[in-house]
Design an enzyme around this catalytic site. Structure first.
Site, mmCIF file in Angstrom:
data_model
loop_
_atom_site.group_PDB
_atom_site.id
_atom_site.type_symbol
_atom_site.label_atom_id
_atom_site.label_comp_id
_atom_site.label_asym_id
_atom_site.label_seq_id
_atom_site.Cartn_x
_atom_site.Cartn_y
_atom_site.Cartn_z
ATOM 1 N N ASP A 83 0.885 -1.162 0.000
ATOM 2 C CA ASP A 83 0.000 0.000 0.000
ATOM 3 C C ASP A 83 0.930 1.221 0.000
ATOM 4 O O ASP A 83 1.723 1.401 0.930
ATOM 5 C CB ASP A 83 -0.854 -0.045 1.271
ATOM 6 C CG ASP A 83 -1.705 1.203 1.455
ATOM 7 O OD1 ASP A 83 -1.582 2.149 0.657
ATOM 8 O OD2 ASP A 83 -2.477 1.221 2.427
ATOM 9 N N ILE A 84 0.830 2.058 -1.015
ATOM 10 C CA ILE A 84 1.788 3.164 -1.185
ATOM 11 C C ILE A 84 1.753 4.152 -0.007
ATOM 12 O O ILE A 84 2.745 4.817 0.282
ATOM 13 C CB ILE A 84 1.542 3.879 -2.538
ATOM 14 C CG1 ILE A 84 2.816 4.585 -3.019
ATOM 15 C CG2 ILE A 84 0.364 4.838 -2.469
ATOM 16 C CD1 ILE A 84 2.768 5.022 -4.477
ATOM 17 N N ASN B 277 -6.670 13.103 -10.454
ATOM 18 C CA ASN B 277 -7.438 13.563 -11.623
ATOM 19 C C ASN B 277 -7.247 15.074 -11.734
ATOM 20 O O ASN B 277 -6.679 15.702 -10.839
ATOM 21 C CB ASN B 277 -8.913 13.166 -11.510
ATOM 22 C CG ASN B 277 -9.577 13.776 -10.291
ATOM 23 O OD1 ASN B 277 -9.621 14.997 -10.138
ATOM 24 N ND2 ASN B 277 -10.077 12.931 -9.395
ATOM 25 N N GLY C 228 -9.570 4.777 -5.747
ATOM 26 C CA GLY C 228 -8.278 4.129 -5.981
ATOM 27 C C GLY C 228 -7.158 4.653 -5.101
ATOM 28 O O GLY C 228 -7.367 4.964 -3.913
ATOM 29 N N VAL C 229 -5.988 4.792 -5.690
ATOM 30 C CA VAL C 229 -4.826 5.223 -4.921
ATOM 31 C C VAL C 229 -4.984 6.682 -4.457
ATOM 32 O O VAL C 229 -4.521 7.055 -3.376
ATOM 33 C CB VAL C 229 -3.518 4.975 -5.729
ATOM 34 C CG1 VAL C 229 -3.379 5.905 -6.902
ATOM 35 C CG2 VAL C 229 -2.300 5.038 -4.831
ATOM 36 N N ASP C 230 -5.670 7.474 -5.257
ATOM 37 C CA ASP C 230 -5.943 8.882 -4.908
ATOM 38 C C ASP C 230 -6.750 8.951 -3.610
ATOM 39 O O ASP C 230 -6.393 9.682 -2.663
ATOM 40 C CB ASP C 230 -6.731 9.503 -6.078
ATOM 41 C CG ASP C 230 -6.813 11.015 -6.019
ATOM 42 O OD1 ASP C 230 -6.107 11.623 -5.199
ATOM 43 O OD2 ASP C 230 -7.588 11.584 -6.821
ATOM 44 N N SER D 46 -2.740 5.242 -14.184
ATOM 45 C CA SER D 46 -3.729 5.038 -15.258
ATOM 46 C C SER D 46 -4.222 3.598 -15.443
ATOM 47 O O SER D 46 -5.089 3.354 -16.271
ATOM 48 C CB SER D 46 -3.224 5.540 -16.632
ATOM 49 O OG SER D 46 -3.313 6.943 -16.727
ATOM 50 N N THR D 47 -3.670 2.639 -14.688
ATOM 51 C CA THR D 47 -4.047 1.244 -14.964
ATOM 52 C C THR D 47 -5.252 0.754 -14.159
ATOM 53 O O THR D 47 -5.624 -0.411 -14.244
ATOM 54 C CB THR D 47 -2.870 0.275 -14.708
ATOM 55 O OG1 THR D 47 -2.583 0.251 -13.303
ATOM 56 C CG2 THR D 47 -1.637 0.670 -15.474
ATOM 57 N N GLY D 48 -5.854 1.654 -13.363
ATOM 58 C CA GLY D 48 -7.056 1.288 -12.611
ATOM 59 C C GLY D 48 -8.273 1.874 -13.305
ATOM 60 O O GLY D 48 -8.629 1.474 -14.416
HETATM 61 N N1 AR6 Z 1 -1.341 1.770 -3.025
HETATM 62 C C1 AR6 Z 1 -0.775 1.483 -4.219
HETATM 63 N N2 AR6 Z 1 -1.493 1.293 -5.342
HETATM 64 C C2 AR6 Z 1 -2.835 1.378 -5.249
HETATM 65 C C3 AR6 Z 1 -3.504 1.683 -4.036
HETATM 66 C C4 AR6 Z 1 -2.701 1.888 -2.891
HETATM 67 N N3 AR6 Z 1 -3.220 2.154 -1.700
HETATM 68 N N4 AR6 Z 1 -4.843 1.710 -4.287
HETATM 69 C C5 AR6 Z 1 -5.009 1.417 -5.595
HETATM 70 N N5 AR6 Z 1 -3.809 1.211 -6.182
HETATM 71 P P1 AR6 Z 1 -6.338 4.117 -9.878
HETATM 72 P P2 AR6 Z 1 -5.946 5.650 -12.379
HETATM 73 C C6 AR6 Z 1 -3.481 0.890 -7.595
HETATM 74 O O1 AR6 Z 1 -7.708 3.725 -10.277
HETATM 75 O O2 AR6 Z 1 -6.219 4.446 -13.201
HETATM 76 C C7 AR6 Z 1 -9.120 8.045 -9.048
HETATM 77 O O3 AR6 Z 1 -10.471 8.092 -8.718
HETATM 78 C C8 AR6 Z 1 -4.561 0.260 -8.441
HETATM 79 O O4 AR6 Z 1 -4.639 -1.148 -8.167
HETATM 80 O O5 AR6 Z 1 -6.101 4.530 -8.472
HETATM 81 O O6 AR6 Z 1 -4.789 6.522 -12.724
HETATM 82 C C9 AR6 Z 1 -8.554 9.415 -9.413
HETATM 83 O O7 AR6 Z 1 -9.161 10.453 -8.695
HETATM 84 C C10 AR6 Z 1 -4.030 0.531 -9.845
HETATM 85 O O8 AR6 Z 1 -3.068 -0.457 -10.217
HETATM 86 O O9 AR6 Z 1 -5.762 5.320 -10.805
HETATM 87 C C11 AR6 Z 1 -8.842 9.511 -10.881
HETATM 88 O O10 AR6 Z 1 -10.151 9.971 -11.120
HETATM 89 C C12 AR6 Z 1 -3.299 1.859 -9.702
HETATM 90 O O11 AR6 Z 1 -3.198 2.087 -8.279
HETATM 91 C C13 AR6 Z 1 -8.716 8.087 -11.359
HETATM 92 O O12 AR6 Z 1 -8.980 7.253 -10.231
HETATM 93 C C14 AR6 Z 1 -3.977 3.027 -10.359
HETATM 94 O O13 AR6 Z 1 -5.386 2.889 -10.227
HETATM 95 C C15 AR6 Z 1 -7.310 7.784 -11.828
HETATM 96 O O14 AR6 Z 1 -7.283 6.501 -12.398
#
Ligand code: AR6
Length: 168
Positions: free
Chosen positions: A9-10, A23, A31-33, A116-118
């Site tokens: 977990d980052i 975003n 997600g991570v945000d 971007s991969t989520g």
């Molecule tokens: N630690 C590390 N990686 C994580 C964590 C964490 N705690 N949680 C999720 N991931 P995403 P995007 C991974 O969707 O595709 C948000 O709503 C996850 O498994 O977080 O760039 C923003 O506000 C995936 O591999 O980001 C934007 O609207 C990676 O982080 C949008 O999502 C990225 O997934 C951005 O989408």
């Protein structure tokens, strides 16, 4: 080895900066945000509001609130839209601009999520290749960066990055 892959977990890391896959509004999300804003607390959102927003491929920096890490670099990845809409170039820019900000702020250990991969749907293998190649390229210019961590939350990304780093 200046690049390392971790499945973590980052928000728990103790490095100089973690990168947030934000975003354009910088107001938080899922997600991570979401995880970063929850762990860091209100201070991050307040700073993000001051900054106002961020274009796709660009990066901005804030402090990290309650997290152990010192800074958060917020970058906005491209939404995958078939691949003909500059997605690859924009993703490359996320890594380049985040590392440039790190250098400008004297930050030597940086952790990236798989931008971007989520929610944004970028194909994972393509994204991993772009991430590793771009970071490798930046590091080959010998900036004052000690270590770049690729933080993979899911096994698929962890396996992809592990294979790519073995071959690099
Ligand atoms: N630690 C590390 N990686 C994580 C964590 C964490 N705690 N949680 C999720 N991931 P995403 P995007 C991974 O969707 O595709 C948000 O709503 C996850 O498994 O977080 O760039 C923003 O506000 C995936 O591999 O980001 C934007 O609207 C990676 O982080 C949008 O999502 C990225 O997934 C951005 O989408």
């Amino acid at each position: 080895m200046k690049m390392e892959v971790l499945q973590e977990d980052i928000t728990t890391l103790d490095v100089d900066a973690i990168v947030n896959a934000a975003n354009k509004t910088l107001r938080g999300g899922g997600g991570v945000d979401g995880a970063i804003h929850r762990a860091g607390g209100k201070a991050i959102l307040e700073e993000c509001k001051e900054i106002g927003g961020c274009e796709t491929g660009e990066a901005v920096i804030t402090t990290a609130g309650k997290m152990p890490v010192r800074h958060v670099i917020h970058t906005v990845g491209p939404v995958w839209n078939g691949g003909e809409n500059k997605e690859e170039e924009l993703l490359r820019n996320c890594y380049k601009n985040s590392l440039q900000l790190a250098v400008e702020h004297d930050l030597q250990t940086i952790a990236f999520p798989n931008i971007s991969t989520g929610a944004y749907g970028f194909p994972k293998e393509r994204a991993a290749r772009i991430a590793v190649e771009t970071v490798e390229q930046v590091l080959s210019d010998r900036p004052a960066i000690d270590k770049v961590f690729f933080i993979c939350f899911d096994k698929e990304n962890h396996d992809l990055y592990s294979d790519m780093l073995k071959g690099s």
